[in-house]
Design a protein around this motif. Structure first.
Motif, mmCIF file in Angstrom:
data_model
loop_
_atom_site.group_PDB
_atom_site.id
_atom_site.type_symbol
_atom_site.label_atom_id
_atom_site.label_comp_id
_atom_site.label_asym_id
_atom_site.label_seq_id
_atom_site.Cartn_x
_atom_site.Cartn_y
_atom_site.Cartn_z
ATOM 1 N N ARG A 175 -16.181 -9.653 -30.491
ATOM 2 C CA ARG A 175 -15.362 -8.957 -29.500
ATOM 3 C C ARG A 175 -15.522 -9.543 -28.099
ATOM 4 N NH1 ARG A 175 -10.756 -6.623 -28.218
ATOM 5 N NH2 ARG A 175 -10.949 -4.750 -26.929
ATOM 6 N N LEU A 176 -16.753 -9.878 -27.717
ATOM 7 C CA LEU A 176 -16.988 -10.397 -26.371
ATOM 8 C C LEU A 176 -16.242 -11.707 -26.157
ATOM 9 C CD1 LEU A 176 -18.397 -10.051 -23.676
ATOM 10 C CD2 LEU A 176 -20.413 -11.177 -24.630
ATOM 11 N N GLU A 177 -16.286 -12.581 -27.154
ATOM 12 C CA GLU A 177 -15.564 -13.849 -27.048
ATOM 13 C C GLU A 177 -14.066 -13.603 -26.898
ATOM 14 O OE1 GLU A 177 -16.615 -16.660 -30.143
ATOM 15 O OE2 GLU A 177 -18.602 -15.758 -30.268
ATOM 16 N N GLY A 178 -13.568 -12.642 -27.651
ATOM 17 C CA GLY A 178 -12.147 -12.319 -27.571
ATOM 18 C C GLY A 178 -11.746 -11.815 -26.195
ATOM 19 N N GLU A 181 -11.667 -14.731 -23.735
ATOM 20 C CA GLU A 181 -10.455 -15.533 -23.937
ATOM 21 C C GLU A 181 -9.229 -14.831 -23.363
ATOM 22 O OE1 GLU A 181 -10.211 -16.455 -28.096
ATOM 23 O OE2 GLU A 181 -11.409 -18.277 -27.859
ATOM 24 N N MET A 182 -9.155 -13.515 -23.553
ATOM 25 C CA MET A 182 -8.030 -12.756 -22.992
ATOM 26 C C MET A 182 -8.017 -12.860 -21.471
ATOM 27 S SD MET A 182 -8.113 -9.348 -25.402
ATOM 28 C CE MET A 182 -7.124 -8.405 -24.242
ATOM 29 N N SER A 183 -9.199 -12.804 -20.860
ATOM 30 C CA SER A 183 -9.285 -12.916 -19.402
ATOM 31 C C SER A 183 -8.829 -14.290 -18.936
ATOM 32 C CB SER A 183 -10.722 -12.663 -18.932
ATOM 33 O OG SER A 183 -11.122 -11.350 -19.235
ATOM 34 N N LEU A 184 -9.244 -15.321 -19.658
ATOM 35 C CA LEU A 184 -8.855 -16.680 -19.293
ATOM 36 C C LEU A 184 -7.345 -16.879 -19.406
ATOM 37 C CD1 LEU A 184 -11.698 -18.726 -21.030
ATOM 38 C CD2 LEU A 184 -11.406 -18.337 -18.582
ATOM 39 N N GLU A 185 -6.757 -16.282 -20.429
ATOM 40 C CA GLU A 185 -5.319 -16.438 -20.641
ATOM 41 C C GLU A 185 -4.503 -15.683 -19.602
ATOM 42 O OE1 GLU A 185 -4.804 -15.086 -24.610
ATOM 43 O OE2 GLU A 185 -5.694 -16.883 -25.514
ATOM 44 N N SER A 186 -5.079 -14.615 -19.047
ATOM 45 C CA SER A 186 -4.319 -13.781 -18.111
ATOM 46 C C SER A 186 -4.408 -14.263 -16.667
ATOM 47 C CB SER A 186 -4.811 -12.332 -18.188
ATOM 48 O OG SER A 186 -6.146 -12.237 -17.716
ATOM 49 N N ALA A 199 -12.835 -23.073 -19.344
ATOM 50 C CA ALA A 199 -11.693 -23.638 -20.059
ATOM 51 C C ALA A 199 -11.939 -25.067 -20.496
ATOM 52 C CB ALA A 199 -10.448 -23.569 -19.176
ATOM 53 N N GLN A 200 -12.869 -25.759 -19.839
ATOM 54 C CA GLN A 200 -13.107 -27.168 -20.153
ATOM 55 C C GLN A 200 -13.852 -27.324 -21.463
ATOM 56 O OE1 GLN A 200 -15.109 -28.526 -16.649
ATOM 57 N NE2 GLN A 200 -13.209 -28.778 -15.481
#
Length: 200
Positions: A175-178, A181-186, A199-200
């Motif tokens: 869940r934490l990884e998800g 990733e959601m934060s990075l995408e937003s 992201a790198q």
């Protein structure tokens, strides 16, 4: 006990929207997922928080012992978290399937039929769904499972239940990884320095 209750209620973040206990559970689960088992166990001990809820621990224990009636009782106890019939039916079906397969494996068809005839109205699961489950199981040919096979099936059942049961009963896998990733995408990748490094 008072400290435990305070921790359950403690909120974090500038807007006080993050439950401390839930954040700790996510971090602990993330550490286990990354194979930092010693660190995860240490954090569980220090914080007195387990990434598994007490309800999930009880359910796991009963599944591994093959105490199917108690498993269903626990589902009834946590039904307030199982907000739709589909979730309740899925969890119940998983438990019933294992129960009936084990009965059929030892040619105990009477116990299998009795399990299917129980009243599951407290979980709001229709009898039609139970009848469908029975028809599916009767087509299976499971005989003579040894103890090792049964233990493996029960462990797999626990994993499947973890996927079905919603928070706060179970924390979704990784869940934490998800969430990261959601934060990075937003957010635009050039908004924050740490964003670019992730992201790198």
């Amino acid at each position: 006990m008072e400290n435990d209750n305070n921790q359950q209620l403690e909120m974090l973040g500038p807007k006080h929207q993050i439950k401390k206990v839930e954040l700790l559970r996510l971090i602990i689960q993330g550490l286990y997922a990354l194979d930092y088992n010693t660190s995860a166990a240490s954090l569980e001990t220090e914080s007195n928080v387990s990434y598994e809820s007490s309800e999930l621990k009880r359910l796991r224990s009963q599944v591994l012992e093959g105490n199917w009636e108690r498993c269903i009782e626990i589902l009834v106890e946590i039904k307030e978290y199982l907000k739709n019939e589909e979730t309740r039916a899925k969890a119940l079906s998983l438990i019933l399937c294992q129960c009936i397969r084990e009965c059929m494996s030892r040619d105990d068809y009477i116990s299998a039929v009795m399990a299917l005839r129980k009243d599951f109205s407290e979980l709001g699961v229709s009898q039609e769904k139970i009848h469908h489950l029975a028809r599916v199981l009767l087509k299976e040919n499971i005989r003579g499972l040894d103890d090792g096979a049964i233990a493996e099936m029960r462990n797999k059942l626990v994993i499947e239940l973890e996927k079905v049961l919603p928070p706060p009963i179970a924390v979704p896998e990784r869940r934490l990884e998800g969430l990261v990733e959601m934060s990075l995408e937003s957010l635009p990748t050039d908004t924050f320095l740490w964003n670019r490094s992730f992201a790198q």
